[in-house]
Design a protein around this motif. Structure first.
Motif, short mmCIF file in Angstrom:
data_model
loop_
_atom_site.label_atom_id
_atom_site.label_comp_id
_atom_site.label_asym_id
_atom_site.label_seq_id
_atom_site.Cartn_x
_atom_site.Cartn_y
_atom_site.Cartn_z
N THR A 125 22.34 17.06 40.18
CA THR A 125 22.13 18.00 39.08
C THR A 125 21.78 17.22 37.82
O THR A 125 21.81 15.99 37.80
N GLY A 126 21.46 17.94 36.79
CA GLY A 126 21.20 17.34 35.49
C GLY A 126 20.01 16.40 35.50
O GLY A 126 18.99 16.68 36.12
N ILE A 127 20.17 15.27 34.85
CA ILE A 127 19.09 14.31 34.70
C ILE A 127 18.66 13.75 36.06
O ILE A 127 17.49 13.43 36.28
N PHE A 128 19.60 13.65 37.00
CA PHE A 128 19.27 13.13 38.32
C PHE A 128 18.38 14.10 39.09
O PHE A 128 17.40 13.70 39.72
N GLY A 129 18.71 15.37 39.03
CA GLY A 129 17.87 16.38 39.67
C GLY A 129 16.49 16.43 39.05
O GLY A 129 15.48 16.57 39.75
N LEU A 130 16.44 16.29 37.72
CA LEU A 130 15.16 16.28 37.02
C LEU A 130 14.33 15.07 37.42
O LEU A 130 13.11 15.17 37.68
N ALA A 131 14.96 13.90 37.51
CA ALA A 131 14.25 12.68 37.90
C ALA A 131 13.70 12.79 39.32
O ALA A 131 12.57 12.39 39.60
N ILE A 132 14.48 13.36 40.22
CA ILE A 132 14.02 13.53 41.60
C ILE A 132 12.86 14.51 41.67
O ILE A 132 11.89 14.31 42.40
N SER A 133 12.93 15.56 40.87
CA SER A 133 11.81 16.52 40.82
C SER A 133 10.55 15.85 40.28
O SER A 133 9.45 16.10 40.77
N LEU A 134 10.70 15.00 39.28
CA LEU A 134 9.57 14.28 38.72
C LEU A 134 8.96 13.33 39.75
O LEU A 134 7.74 13.23 39.88
N ILE A 135 9.81 12.65 40.53
CA ILE A 135 9.31 11.77 41.59
C ILE A 135 8.51 12.58 42.61
O ILE A 135 7.43 12.16 43.06
N ALA A 136 9.01 13.75 42.96
CA ALA A 136 8.29 14.61 43.92
C ALA A 136 6.93 15.04 43.37
O ALA A 136 5.93 15.05 44.10
N LEU A 137 6.88 15.40 42.10
CA LEU A 137 5.60 15.81 41.49
C LEU A 137 4.61 14.65 41.44
O LEU A 137 3.43 14.83 41.74
N VAL A 138 5.07 13.47 41.07
CA VAL A 138 4.19 12.30 41.03
C VAL A 138 3.69 11.97 42.43
O VAL A 138 2.50 11.68 42.63
N ASN A 139 4.57 12.03 43.41
CA ASN A 139 4.18 11.76 44.79
C ASN A 139 3.15 12.79 45.28
O ASN A 139 2.20 12.44 45.98
N ALA A 140 3.33 14.05 44.90
CA ALA A 140 2.35 15.09 45.27
C ALA A 140 1.00 14.80 44.61
O ALA A 140 -0.06 14.98 45.23
N TRP A 141 1.02 14.34 43.35
CA TRP A 141 -0.23 13.98 42.66
C TRP A 141 -0.94 12.85 43.42
O TRP A 141 -2.13 12.92 43.65
#
Length: 170
Positions: A59-75
């Motif tokens: 949750t929190g910043i960790f969940g946000l960071a993991i979501s960002l990693i997923a978006l970058v990987n999708a890009w």
């Protein structure tokens, strides 16, 4: 082509080898970073238990960071696939894939919102769209990962194997 151009740009052509290496490398790096962040989040107490899966989720910043990693990987995956399809002069296939996925999501949203007696029809339509998206995904994977590109230059750029093909013909 630089690593930045390879992973972030939608211009140019690449052959199968850079696609495989970059796809596997980016996937491995994203998986490793996600695992590290999940472990740190769990040790820091920044997780919740998903009631459906009974798994810890950051949750929190960790969940946000993991979501960002997923978006970058999708890009990265999208940029690599576009360049690979440029090599084969078949960009339209990816557009069909995106369109069918969007249609499937819309049909599922409609099925959720309509009265219960009408939902079955919409779920059946969504299932058909999902099946079509799966079939196109398999076809795209074979097309992108295993079939060679067009020989010679095309409107997306020079042949990435141009020098190697010229040497082979001598």
């Amino acid at each position: 082509m630089t690593l930045t151009q390879l992973l972030f740009s939608f211009k140019g052509r690449i052959n199968r080898k850079p696609w495989w290496l970059a796809s596997l490398g980016a996937g491995f790096a994203a998986s490793l970073l996600t695992a590290i962040l999940e472990a740190v989040a769990r040790s820091a107490g920044e997780t919740i238990v998903n009631p459906v899966t009974h798994q810890f989720e950051p949750t929190g910043i960790f969940g946000l960071a993991i979501s960002l990693i997923a978006l970058v990987n999708a890009w990265f995956a999208f940029a690599l696939s576009v360049k690979r399809l440029h090599d084969q002069h078949r960009l339209v296939a990816l557009l069909w894939q995106i369109l069918i996925i969007v249609v499937a999501v819309i049909l599922i949203m409609v099925a959720i919102t309509v009265p219960e007696e009408q939902g079955l029809l919409w779920y059946a339509l969504a299932a058909a769209a999902i099946l079509a998206a799966f079939a196109i995904s398999v076809w795209l994977f074979v097309q992108i990962g295993f079939l060679k590109g067009t020989e010679g230059p095309n409107r997306f750029g020079p042949d990435p194997l141009g020098a190697a093909r010229d040497d082979a013909q001598l």
